[in-house]
Motif scaffolding. Structure first.
Motif, mmCIF file in Angstrom:
data_model
loop_
_atom_site.group_PDB
_atom_site.id
_atom_site.type_symbol
_atom_site.label_atom_id
_atom_site.label_comp_id
_atom_site.label_asym_id
_atom_site.label_seq_id
_atom_site.Cartn_x
_atom_site.Cartn_y
_atom_site.Cartn_z
ATOM 1 N N LYS A 2 0.476 -1.044 -0.022
ATOM 2 C CA LYS A 2 0.417 -0.310 -0.294
ATOM 3 C C LYS A 2 1.352 1.401 -0.134
ATOM 4 N N LEU A 3 0.806 2.086 -1.547
ATOM 5 C CA LEU A 3 1.213 3.135 -1.096
ATOM 6 C C LEU A 3 0.502 4.682 -1.209
ATOM 7 N N ALA A 4 1.117 5.437 -0.271
ATOM 8 C CA ALA A 4 0.820 7.024 0.159
ATOM 9 C C ALA A 4 1.112 7.637 -0.318
ATOM 10 N N THR A 5 0.462 8.887 -0.417
ATOM 11 C CA THR A 5 0.996 10.317 -0.494
ATOM 12 C C THR A 5 0.606 11.180 0.604
ATOM 13 N N TYR A 6 1.603 11.805 1.548
ATOM 14 C CA TYR A 6 1.466 12.264 2.696
ATOM 15 C C TYR A 6 1.813 13.139 3.115
ATOM 16 N N THR A 7 1.307 13.931 4.393
ATOM 17 C CA THR A 7 2.204 15.288 4.574
ATOM 18 C C THR A 7 2.450 14.894 6.005
ATOM 19 N N ALA A 8 4.110 15.002 5.971
ATOM 20 C CA ALA A 8 3.921 15.617 8.167
ATOM 21 C C ALA A 8 4.818 16.676 8.259
ATOM 22 N N ASP A 9 4.462 17.085 9.273
ATOM 23 C CA ASP A 9 5.515 18.150 10.040
ATOM 24 C C ASP A 9 6.154 19.546 8.164
ATOM 25 N N GLY A 10 5.089 19.610 7.507
ATOM 26 C CA GLY A 10 5.557 20.299 6.509
ATOM 27 C C GLY A 10 5.852 20.130 5.259
ATOM 28 N N ARG A 11 5.649 18.555 5.529
ATOM 29 C CA ARG A 11 6.293 18.057 3.961
ATOM 30 C C ARG A 11 5.506 16.968 3.716
ATOM 31 N N THR A 12 5.061 16.650 2.300
ATOM 32 C CA THR A 12 4.738 16.174 0.958
ATOM 33 C C THR A 12 5.561 15.361 0.729
ATOM 34 N N GLN A 13 5.303 13.452 1.231
ATOM 35 C CA GLN A 13 5.940 12.814 0.380
ATOM 36 C C GLN A 13 5.245 11.711 0.595
ATOM 37 N N THR A 14 6.003 10.127 -0.329
ATOM 38 C CA THR A 14 5.289 9.457 -0.388
ATOM 39 C C THR A 14 6.181 8.031 0.779
ATOM 40 N N ILE A 16 5.071 3.923 2.890
ATOM 41 C CA ILE A 16 4.185 2.648 2.970
ATOM 42 C C ILE A 16 3.690 2.292 3.752
ATOM 43 N N VAL A 17 1.754 2.127 3.349
ATOM 44 C CA VAL A 17 1.428 2.021 4.754
ATOM 45 C C VAL A 17 1.261 0.283 4.807
ATOM 46 N N VAL A 18 1.444 0.529 6.766
ATOM 47 C CA VAL A 18 1.786 -0.889 6.999
ATOM 48 C C VAL A 18 1.137 -1.333 8.386
ATOM 49 N N GLY A 19 0.210 -1.723 8.480
ATOM 50 C CA GLY A 19 -1.130 -2.098 9.310
ATOM 51 C C GLY A 19 -2.016 0.082 10.037
ATOM 52 N N ASP A 20 -1.573 0.001 10.823
ATOM 53 C CA ASP A 20 -1.622 1.162 11.246
ATOM 54 C C ASP A 20 -0.916 2.723 10.669
ATOM 55 N N SER A 21 0.370 2.129 10.503
ATOM 56 C CA SER A 21 1.700 3.339 10.433
ATOM 57 C C SER A 21 2.134 3.900 9.225
ATOM 58 N N ILE A 22 2.948 3.839 8.679
ATOM 59 C CA ILE A 22 4.131 4.534 7.400
ATOM 60 C C ILE A 22 4.792 4.801 7.561
ATOM 61 N N VAL A 23 5.719 4.397 6.796
ATOM 62 C CA VAL A 23 6.972 4.014 6.383
ATOM 63 C C VAL A 23 7.677 5.431 5.391
ATOM 64 N N ALA A 24 8.362 6.147 5.899
ATOM 65 C CA ALA A 24 8.769 6.422 4.362
ATOM 66 C C ALA A 24 9.115 6.259 3.323
ATOM 67 N N THR A 25 9.312 6.531 1.658
ATOM 68 C CA THR A 25 9.868 5.705 1.071
ATOM 69 C C THR A 25 11.438 6.161 1.124
ATOM 70 N N LEU A 57 -0.577 6.661 11.448
ATOM 71 C CA LEU A 57 -0.636 7.077 10.356
ATOM 72 C C LEU A 57 -2.082 7.881 10.531
ATOM 73 N N ALA A 58 -2.582 8.107 12.143
ATOM 74 C CA ALA A 58 -3.377 9.186 12.579
ATOM 75 C C ALA A 58 -2.398 10.704 12.825
ATOM 76 N N SER A 59 -1.239 10.442 12.372
ATOM 77 C CA SER A 59 -0.542 11.207 12.456
ATOM 78 C C SER A 59 0.135 12.214 11.813
ATOM 79 N N VAL A 60 -0.195 11.650 10.609
ATOM 80 C CA VAL A 60 -0.550 12.247 9.548
ATOM 81 C C VAL A 60 -1.626 12.481 8.689
ATOM 82 N N LYS A 61 -1.378 13.540 7.832
ATOM 83 C CA LYS A 61 -2.798 13.827 6.836
ATOM 84 C C LYS A 61 -1.902 13.194 5.301
#
Length: 279
Positions: A2-14, A16-25, A57-61
């Motif tokens: 599962k691949l997402a585009t998300y924004t965290a701390d003012g930065r938008t990046q791609t 990997i969604v793993v369960g309820d978490s996300i790992v920056a590519t 995952l809940a901590s990012v947009k």
């Protein structure tokens, strides 16, 4: 994957969604850049998905997985029940229209009801994301041309849609192409023609079907489109909506400010938006 585009701390990046978490590519560029060079990136990303370093995952947009697709094509009248409720005949040829890049919206962002409009409608759809793409792709080769799938809502302004012979204006209002919440890569979707999909408005189920009921299946769609144009990485194909749209209800039920629209597809997740008046 599962691949997402998300924004965290003012930065938008791609990511990997793993369960309820996300790992920056950790890959520079957009989702389209990642898709374009997928064969090279895939082994490292598979390892990264299991190596830790994730955030909740809940901590990012979550943003639209592909924020500016090169092309967005959508097929009309592609489920028998929707054709029947539209009081139209089954098309002998595929009926296509475009949605503007600027209609793309995040999976949980508000959807605007544009000034002076009052016939906004919902359409839950499976969205196919082009990977390798190509020109003159035969139906038999279409699975290899696609990268993955996500949930979409082909939001439509009905008066504008039917104001002329072309539907694209009524389909292209700002925010009227929400997609997401992520892309599930094609290797994890056993059969894209066997997916249950549903749409709810304020908790009321309005649409429910399965992609097995597509009139023109996804492989036929890819073959048809690629006859006319080169399909490129990140292009988005809205594959059709089933019956149950608000315009076909008696009385007709169009979306109004405050309504909450949820679209879901088994195995792919859901998107959800609140309708708001344009500011």
């Amino acid at each position: 994957m599962k691949l997402a585009t998300y924004t965290a701390d003012g930065r938008t990046q791609t990511g990997i969604v793993v369960g309820d978490s996300i790992v920056a590519t950790g890959i520079d560029g957009t989702m389209i850049d990642l898709i374009r060079d997928w064969d090279r990136h895939k082994p490292a990303l598979e390892a990264k998905a299991t190596a830790g370093g994730s955030v909740p995952l809940a901590s990012v947009k979550l943003e639209a997985p592909i924020q500016r697709p090169g092309k967005i094509w959508a097929i009309g009248l592609n489920y028998a029940d929707h054709i029947a409720e539209s009081k139209m005949e089954t098309p002998q040829r595929q009926v296509w229209f475009t949605k503007a890049q600027t209609s793309v919206n995040g999976p949980f962002d508000d959807i605007e009801i544009a000034r002076g409009t009052m016939t906004n409608d919902y359409e839950v759809e499976l969205v196919a994301i082009v990977g390798k793409g190509g020109k003159h792709v035969a139906a038999a080769d279409a699975p290899a041309a696609l990268f993955g799938y996500c949930v979409g809502n082909d939001v439509t302004e009905r008066l504008w849609q039917h104001a002329g012979p072309q539907w694209s204006l009524g389909k292209s209002f700002d925010t009227h192409a929400p997609m997401g919440p992520w892309i599930v890569t094609a290797d994890e979707v056993a059969d894209p023609h066997a997916l249950d999909l549903r749409c709810f408005v304020n908790g009321e189920k309005r649409q429910e079907s399965n992609t097995c009921h597509l009139v023109f299946d996804i492989w036929q769609q890819v073959e048809h489109l690629s006859t006319a144009m080169t399909l490129e990485p990140g292009d988005c194909i809205f594959t059709g909506t089933p019956g149950g749209v608000g315009a076909a209800m008696d009385p007709r039920q169009f979306l109004k400010a405050g309504d909450v629209v949820r679209c879901e597809i088994d195995g792919l997740g859901h998107i959800e938006a609140t309708m708001i008046a344009e500011g």
